[in-house]
Motif scaffolding. Structure first.
Motif, PDB file in Angstrom:
ATOM      1  N   GLU A 143       0.820  -1.213   0.000  1.00 32.97           N
ATOM      2  CA  GLU A 143       0.000   0.000   0.000  1.00 32.97           C
ATOM      3  C   GLU A 143       0.851   1.258   0.000  1.00 32.97           C
ATOM      4  O   GLU A 143       0.523   2.249  -0.658  1.00 32.97           O
ATOM      5  N   HIS A 144       1.975   1.229   0.721  1.00 28.89           N
ATOM      6  CA  HIS A 144       2.811   2.419   0.856  1.00 28.89           C
ATOM      7  C   HIS A 144       4.072   2.363  -0.007  1.00 28.89           C
ATOM      8  O   HIS A 144       4.846   3.324  -0.036  1.00 28.89           O
ATOM      9  N   GLY A 145       4.310   1.243  -0.689  1.00 29.48           N
ATOM     10  CA  GLY A 145       5.468   1.141  -1.565  1.00 29.48           C
ATOM     11  C   GLY A 145       6.782   0.930  -0.843  1.00 29.48           C
ATOM     12  O   GLY A 145       7.851   1.153  -1.422  1.00 29.48           O
ATOM     13  N   GLU A 146       6.746   0.453   0.391  1.00 30.37           N
ATOM     14  CA  GLU A 146       7.973   0.221   1.158  1.00 30.37           C
ATOM     15  C   GLU A 146       8.506  -1.185   0.880  1.00 30.37           C
ATOM     16  O   GLU A 146       7.736  -2.137   0.718  1.00 30.37           O
ATOM     17  N   GLY A 147       9.817  -1.321   0.829  1.00 31.30           N
ATOM     18  CA  GLY A 147      10.446  -2.627   0.643  1.00 31.30           C
ATOM     19  C   GLY A 147      10.605  -3.053  -0.801  1.00 31.30           C
ATOM     20  O   GLY A 147      11.045  -4.178  -1.067  1.00 31.30           O
ATOM     21  N   LEU A 148      10.268  -2.192  -1.761  1.00 30.35           N
ATOM     22  CA  LEU A 148      10.368  -2.572  -3.165  1.00 30.35           C
ATOM     23  C   LEU A 148      11.816  -2.745  -3.624  1.00 30.35           C
ATOM     24  O   LEU A 148      12.084  -3.511  -4.553  1.00 30.35           O
ATOM     25  N   SER A 149      12.752  -2.053  -2.977  1.00 29.11           N
ATOM     26  CA  SER A 149      14.162  -2.205  -3.353  1.00 29.11           C
ATOM     27  C   SER A 149      14.651  -3.616  -3.039  1.00 29.11           C
ATOM     28  O   SER A 149      15.435  -4.201  -3.806  1.00 29.11           O
ATOM     29  N   ASP A 150      14.194  -4.186  -1.893  1.00 28.01           N
ATOM     30  CA  ASP A 150      14.571  -5.567  -1.564  1.00 28.01           C
ATOM     31  C   ASP A 150      13.938  -6.549  -2.551  1.00 28.01           C
ATOM     32  O   ASP A 150      14.568  -7.544  -2.930  1.00 28.01           O
ATOM     33  N   LEU A 151      12.705  -6.266  -2.971  1.00 22.43           N
ATOM     34  CA  LEU A 151      12.042  -7.122  -3.955  1.00 22.43           C
ATOM     35  C   LEU A 151      12.773  -7.040  -5.298  1.00 22.43           C
ATOM     36  O   LEU A 151      12.917  -8.050  -6.003  1.00 22.43           O
ATOM     37  N   TYR A 152      13.246  -5.859  -5.642  1.00 18.31           N
ATOM     38  CA  TYR A 152      14.037  -5.667  -6.870  1.00 18.31           C
ATOM     39  C   TYR A 152      15.273  -6.583  -6.850  1.00 18.31           C
ATOM     40  O   TYR A 152      15.553  -7.287  -7.821  1.00 18.31           O
ATOM     41  N   ASP A 153      16.003  -6.560  -5.724  1.00 14.42           N
ATOM     42  CA  ASP A 153      17.215  -7.383  -5.614  1.00 14.42           C
ATOM     43  C   ASP A 153      16.892  -8.868  -5.708  1.00 14.42           C
ATOM     44  O   ASP A 153      17.662  -9.652  -6.286  1.00 14.42           O
TER      45      ASP A 153
END
Length: 452
Positions: A147-157
């Motif tokens: 909902e807030h877009g947090e943690g997407l960088s870890d998902l990217y990796d």
């Protein structure tokens, strides 16, 4: 070619919210009600420069085989088996539930890599759930807030290795293959429970859409890529449209809005009728909407095997179309049974004929050679004692066919005469099944230099 990512998990853990986040726009219907998503839905997704195909699925539930929830879970499992990587979502605030453990065991049996995602981790309430997630045996969980877009960088990796693997396989493939033609957008619409999803499953040759005796199973507009005789088709299944006065629930309103958007972006619309309840008021309302949006139309009558007097029923349908849908005269009608497949082979040829008419362009010279005898046999009426002179006409654009008529008194040309011209154009240039637009303008004939 991008890799595919399927999002699975029990109901109401935020799968559709994550789907919309990765797609970059609100495609899937999101609501607090569990079980909103029923079919699997695909769309292009991305995180920064990482591109992939994202697949939203129905909630995984342990239910009896005959129940709708069981069929929904089977659809989600099919999506997981076809994906390059699976995102298994759990609710961090609710913690690990017994149903989460059950489906974690099931996912371990698949020959697909699984990433464990703990959603709703935007606050301290999810810390305990994040710790419990380690016990599922699916590796290190990723904390995320869709909902807030947090943690997407870890998902990217976590997803990046799958993209590199796909890129390596693409380099090994034949790079000389030609770019395929653009897909034709084909929408299947109609009232609830007329067999829209069954038709798409029969065309695709697989149980792609969730079907059953329950009315209103489909909620989202679900697109499927399909190849028919070398032509790429984007088949879109839609939620059933009831009369506006009968729509009260928020979810149904969202579903209908999704269907309306699908019609706006479609090229050809197949309006599915129930053979036992043909061309009711709501069917005509949908047909008129298709005409207003300028889309090509094909009438498909399903469950034809239930009709005892088919010839009589077909004549009645044609008479009703002639009387109630005059602005789309000549709409092709196909009758069949989606359940048995009998007669369904006639649908796509009819669609392709309408698509060709929708894209058709008529040369200015050919138009005006046809126009001259038409004006002699049936000239425009007088206006205040003066004859309205139509000097020439040209096709301004296709999709749908739109014609510009240049006349001496453009505002005085009656709508009745414009309808006469539309019907004559449709008959002469084989434009059945598509709306025809005419705009009347003033000015002299730029092609007649001597008279100018």
């Amino acid at each position: 070619m991008s890799f595919s990512v399927a999002i699975v998990g029990r109901p109401n853990v935020g799968k559709s919210t994550l789907f919309n986040r990765l797609a970059g726009k609100r495609l899937a219907i999101v609501d607090d009600t569990p079980g909103v998503t029923r079919d699997r839905r695909e769309a292009p997704g991305s995180i920064a420069d990482l591109d992939f195909t994202i697949v939203d699925t129905a909630g995984l539930e342990d239910a009896a085989p005959a129940k709708l929830e069981s069929r929904m879970s089977q659809q989600a499992q099919r999506a997981a088996k076809k994906a390059d990587v699976v995102l298994f979502l759990i609710d961090g605030r609710a913690g690990v539930q017994p149903i989460d453990r059950h489906f974690a065991d099931l996912l371990r049996t698949l020959s697909r890599p699984v990433l464990l995602i703990v959603n709703k981790c935007e606050g301290k309430a999810a810390i305990a759930g994040l710790g419990e997630a380690h016990g599922l045996g699916l590796g290190e969980p990723l904390a995320l807030s869709a909902e807030h877009g947090e943690g997407l960088s870890d998902l990217y990796d976590a997803l990046l290795p799958f993209a590199k693997d796909r890129d390596r396989r693409d380099e090994e493939a034949d790079e000389t293959a030609e770019e395929p033609d653009k897909s034709m957008n084909l929408a299947i619409v109609g009232r609830p429970n007329v067999g829209k999803s069954t038709i798409i499953n029969r065309l695709l040759g697989e149980e792609r859409m969730l079907t059953g005796p329950e009315a209103g199973i489909t909620r989202d507009a679900i697109a499927s890529e399909w190849l028919w005789k070398g032509k790429k088709i984007r088949l879109v299944d839609t939620a059933g449209m009831r009369r506006r006065a009968n729509v009260f629930e928020k979810l149904e309103k969202l579903s209908v809005a999704d269907t309306l958007r699908t019609i706006q972006y479609a090229e050809i619309v197949v309006l599915v009728l129930d053979a036992e309840q043909m061309l009711e008021k709501q069917d005509l309302a949908i047909a008129r909407l298709v005409e207003e949006e300028g889309r090509g139309l094909v009438i498909a009558v399903n469950k034809w095997d239930t009709i005892s007097q088919p010839a009589k029923a077909l004549r009645k349908l044609e008479d009703r179309l002639e009387a109630s849908l005059a602005q789309m005269r000549g709409v092709p009608t196909v009758v069949f049974s989606a359940l048995t497949g009998k007669g369904l082979e006639k649908l796509m040829p009819a669609v392709m004929r309408v698509h060709a008419a929708w894209n058709k362009r008529v040369g200015t010279g050919e138009l005006n050679r046809w126009l001259a005898p038409l004006l002699e046999s049936h000239p425009p009426p007088l206006n205040k004692g003066r004859r309205i002179k139509i000097r020439y006409m040209t096709q301004a654009k296709a999709r749908p066919p739109t014609f510009a008529v240049f006349a001496s008194q453009p505002t005085a040309l009656p709508e009745s005469y414009q309808r006469y011209m539309v019907n004559a154009i449709r008959e002469r240039f084989a434009l059945q099944g598509v709306p025809i637009r005419i705009t009347v303008r003033g000015g002299k004939n730029p092609f007649d230099k001597d008279r100018n």
